[in-house]
Design an enzyme around this catalytic site. Structure first.
Site, PDB file in Angstrom:
ATOM      1  N   ASP A   8     -38.423   8.453   2.235  1.00  0.00           N
ATOM      2  CA  ASP A   8     -39.819   8.584   3.020  1.00  0.00           C
ATOM      3  C   ASP A   8     -39.624   9.852   3.951  1.00  0.00           C
ATOM      4  O   ASP A   8     -38.563  10.232   4.231  1.00  0.00           O
ATOM      5  CB  ASP A   8     -39.855   7.491   3.892  1.00  0.00           C
ATOM      6  N   LEU A   9     -40.742  10.530   4.386  1.00  0.00           N
ATOM      7  CA  LEU A   9     -40.580  11.707   4.886  1.00  0.00           C
ATOM      8  C   LEU A   9     -40.708  11.693   6.559  1.00  0.00           C
ATOM      9  O   LEU A   9     -39.720  11.945   7.303  1.00  0.00           O
ATOM     10  CB  LEU A   9     -41.908  12.826   4.401  1.00  0.00           C
ATOM     11  N   ASP A  10     -41.901  11.111   6.980  1.00  0.00           N
ATOM     12  CA  ASP A  10     -42.137  10.829   8.477  1.00  0.00           C
ATOM     13  C   ASP A  10     -41.233  10.003   9.133  1.00  0.00           C
ATOM     14  O   ASP A  10     -41.151   8.838   8.660  1.00  0.00           O
ATOM     15  CB  ASP A  10     -43.521  10.499   8.732  1.00  0.00           C
ATOM     16  N   THR A  16     -41.994  13.946  12.089  1.00  0.00           N
ATOM     17  CA  THR A  16     -43.536  14.073  12.338  1.00  0.00           C
ATOM     18  C   THR A  16     -44.058  12.728  12.567  1.00  0.00           C
ATOM     19  O   THR A  16     -45.201  12.735  12.931  1.00  0.00           O
ATOM     20  CB  THR A  16     -44.213  14.385  11.113  1.00  0.00           C
ATOM     21  N   LYS A  45     -46.871   3.082  11.052  1.00  0.00           N
ATOM     22  CA  LYS A  45     -45.846   3.860  10.341  1.00  0.00           C
ATOM     23  C   LYS A  45     -45.808   3.556   8.798  1.00  0.00           C
ATOM     24  O   LYS A  45     -45.773   2.176   8.472  1.00  0.00           O
ATOM     25  CB  LYS A  45     -44.381   3.510  11.080  1.00  0.00           C
ATOM     26  N   GLY A  46     -45.857   4.496   8.100  1.00  0.00           N
ATOM     27  CA  GLY A  46     -45.945   4.430   6.590  1.00  0.00           C
ATOM     28  C   GLY A  46     -47.156   3.855   6.009  1.00  0.00           C
ATOM     29  O   GLY A  46     -47.294   3.949   4.822  1.00  0.00           O
ATOM     30  N   VAL A  47     -48.120   3.906   6.841  1.00  0.00           N
ATOM     31  CA  VAL A  47     -49.363   3.170   6.429  1.00  0.00           C
ATOM     32  C   VAL A  47     -50.266   4.378   6.213  1.00  0.00           C
ATOM     33  O   VAL A  47     -50.338   5.424   6.945  1.00  0.00           O
ATOM     34  CB  VAL A  47     -49.775   2.206   7.353  1.00  0.00           C
ATOM     35  N   ARG A  49     -53.571   7.021   5.802  1.00  0.00           N
ATOM     36  CA  ARG A  49     -54.780   7.581   6.826  1.00  0.00           C
ATOM     37  C   ARG A  49     -55.962   6.477   7.034  1.00  0.00           C
ATOM     38  O   ARG A  49     -56.190   6.173   8.002  1.00  0.00           O
ATOM     39  CB  ARG A  49     -55.196   8.912   6.511  1.00  0.00           C
ATOM     40  N   SER A 114     -43.747   9.376   0.040  1.00  0.00           N
ATOM     41  CA  SER A 114     -44.182   9.357   1.207  1.00  0.00           C
ATOM     42  C   SER A 114     -45.914   9.007   1.065  1.00  0.00           C
ATOM     43  O   SER A 114     -46.338   9.437   0.090  1.00  0.00           O
ATOM     44  CB  SER A 114     -44.199  10.559   1.971  1.00  0.00           C
ATOM     45  N   ALA A 115     -46.509   8.240   2.057  1.00  0.00           N
ATOM     46  CA  ALA A 115     -47.800   8.126   2.163  1.00  0.00           C
ATOM     47  C   ALA A 115     -48.722   9.449   2.423  1.00  0.00           C
ATOM     48  O   ALA A 115     -50.016   9.338   2.308  1.00  0.00           O
ATOM     49  CB  ALA A 115     -48.045   7.013   3.294  1.00  0.00           C
ATOM     50  N   SER A 116     -47.944  10.472   3.069  1.00  0.00           N
ATOM     51  CA  SER A 116     -48.702  11.511   3.677  1.00  0.00           C
ATOM     52  C   SER A 116     -49.273  12.291   2.471  1.00  0.00           C
ATOM     53  O   SER A 116     -48.804  12.861   1.871  1.00  0.00           O
ATOM     54  CB  SER A 116     -47.786  12.132   4.621  1.00  0.00           C
ATOM     55  N   ASN A 118     -50.311  15.316   3.962  1.00  0.00           N
ATOM     56  CA  ASN A 118     -49.619  16.617   4.496  1.00  0.00           C
ATOM     57  C   ASN A 118     -48.008  16.961   4.102  1.00  0.00           C
ATOM     58  O   ASN A 118     -47.443  17.711   4.745  1.00  0.00           O
ATOM     59  CB  ASN A 118     -49.705  16.663   5.759  1.00  0.00           C
ATOM     60  N   LYS A 145     -48.212   1.687   1.226  1.00  0.00           N
ATOM     61  CA  LYS A 145     -47.278   0.880   1.445  1.00  0.00           C
ATOM     62  C   LYS A 145     -47.802  -0.394   2.336  1.00  0.00           C
ATOM     63  O   LYS A 145     -48.590  -0.086   3.260  1.00  0.00           O
ATOM     64  CB  LYS A 145     -46.108   1.528   2.073  1.00  0.00           C
ATOM     65  N   GLU A 169     -36.113   4.234   4.632  1.00  0.00           N
ATOM     66  CA  GLU A 169     -37.527   4.327   5.021  1.00  0.00           C
ATOM     67  C   GLU A 169     -37.227   3.899   6.641  1.00  0.00           C
ATOM     68  O   GLU A 169     -36.357   3.013   6.924  1.00  0.00           O
ATOM     69  CB  GLU A 169     -38.106   3.052   4.449  1.00  0.00           C
ATOM     70  N   ASP A 170     -38.148   4.327   7.383  1.00  0.00           N
ATOM     71  CA  ASP A 170     -38.074   3.865   8.731  1.00  0.00           C
ATOM     72  C   ASP A 170     -39.263   2.860   9.246  1.00  0.00           C
ATOM     73  O   ASP A 170     -39.258   2.514  10.346  1.00  0.00           O
ATOM     74  CB  ASP A 170     -38.289   5.325   9.742  1.00  0.00           C
TER      75      ASP A 170
HETATM   76  C1  BG6 Z   1     -46.870   8.267   6.497  1.00  0.00           C
HETATM   77  C2  BG6 Z   1     -46.832   8.042   7.933  1.00  0.00           C
HETATM   78  O1  BG6 Z   1     -45.624   8.897   6.366  1.00  0.00           O
HETATM   79  O2  BG6 Z   1     -48.077   9.019   6.347  1.00  0.00           O
HETATM   80  C3  BG6 Z   1     -48.243   7.239   8.643  1.00  0.00           C
HETATM   81  O3  BG6 Z   1     -45.508   7.216   8.398  1.00  0.00           O
HETATM   82  C4  BG6 Z   1     -49.365   8.322   8.287  1.00  0.00           C
HETATM   83  O4  BG6 Z   1     -48.067   7.216  10.027  1.00  0.00           O
HETATM   84  C5  BG6 Z   1     -49.258   8.392   6.711  1.00  0.00           C
HETATM   85  O5  BG6 Z   1     -50.600   7.641   8.563  1.00  0.00           O
HETATM   86  C6  BG6 Z   1     -50.458   9.249   6.305  1.00  0.00           C
HETATM   87  O6  BG6 Z   1     -50.290  10.449   6.593  1.00  0.00           O
HETATM   88  P1  BG6 Z   1     -51.198  11.774   6.456  1.00  0.00           P
HETATM   89  O7  BG6 Z   1     -50.425  12.812   6.826  1.00  0.00           O
HETATM   90  O8  BG6 Z   1     -51.857  11.578   5.110  1.00  0.00           O
HETATM   91  O9  BG6 Z   1     -52.687  11.504   7.171  1.00  0.00           O
HETATM   92 MG    MG Z   2     -41.719   7.121   8.004  1.00  0.00          MG
END
Ligand code: BG6
Ligand code: MG
Length: 211
Positions: A8-10, A16, A45-47, A49, A114-116, A118, A145, A169-170
């Protein structure tokens, strides 16, 4: 036998998680007038946007039009990106770069799960991007997730079966996703906050090699 690591990234590789928290906190204050707490942030966390925005509206007990909902997410994301743009290689979490480098030296394949959306920006800013053989992130999956989609996709990109992978994973949602996907999991954090893991360490700087 373990052949791949999925990170996982964040909150695992880069710090971040605090930027996500600060951006949601600002939105809660400016849009809804309430103080979003660090305890409430655990569920974010992990969820992804959209899911986070739904929880934020639920906490405020407000229903937004689709346009307002979209605008709120966009605003949060702009504030978040502003903070990520200021990151440098020194912003990788302690021991993260070295942990991945050692794993690769032992022949382990390494991916991001990662869910992000970004993810790539943070990987580039911290100069971690070249370490990874594959990146599965919020731009390539649709299910959040604890659905295991993002980790299954990462394993597939590495050409490995889920049982050959360890997920780091955190978040509780991420640990649940790893288990649902049939992977070994390593929690990064405190046993008071996280459960259902196979291994646990406070950070990658204190994490054992898992094989
Ligand atoms: C996850 C974070 O990695 O990415 C979440 O733990 C965040 O907190 C999710 O909401 C989505 O990120 P982004 O950058 O696409 O808004
Ligand atoms: Mg995380």
């Amino acid at each position: 036998m373990i052949r791949g690591y999925i990170f996982d990234l964040d909150g695992v590789l880069v710090d971040t998680a605090k930027f996500h928290y600060l951006a949601w906190k600002r939105l809660a204050k400016e849009k809804f007038g309430y103080d979003f707490t660090i305890e409430q942030n655990e569920a974010f966390k992990g969820v992804n946007r959209v899911a986070c925005m739904k929880i934020l509206c639920g906490l405020a007990d407000v229903q937004l039009s689709p346009e307002e909902f979209e605008r709120g997410m966009q605003q949060k994301n702009d504030w978040y990106i502003e903070m990520v743009r200021g990151m440098t290689p020194a912003d990788a979490l302690p021991g993260a770069r070295e942990y991945v480098e050692r794993a690769k030296a032992r022949g382990m394949l390494c991916a991001i799960g990662s869910a992000s959306r970004n993810c790539r920006l943070a990987l580039e800013k911290t100069a971690l991007a070249p370490l990874f053989d594959a990146v599965a992130d919020g731009t390539v999956v649709t299910r959040a997730k604890p659905d295991p989609e993002v980790f299954l996709r990462a394993a597939e990109m590495l050409g490995l079966a889920p049982a050959q992978c360890v997920v780091f994973e955190d978040s509780q949602a991420g640990l649940d996703a790893a288990r649902a996907g049939g992977m070994t999991s390593c929690a990064i954090g405190s046993p008071d906050a996280l459960h259902g893991w196979d291994f646990i360490a406070p950070g990658l700087d204190e994490c054992p090699e898992i094989s």
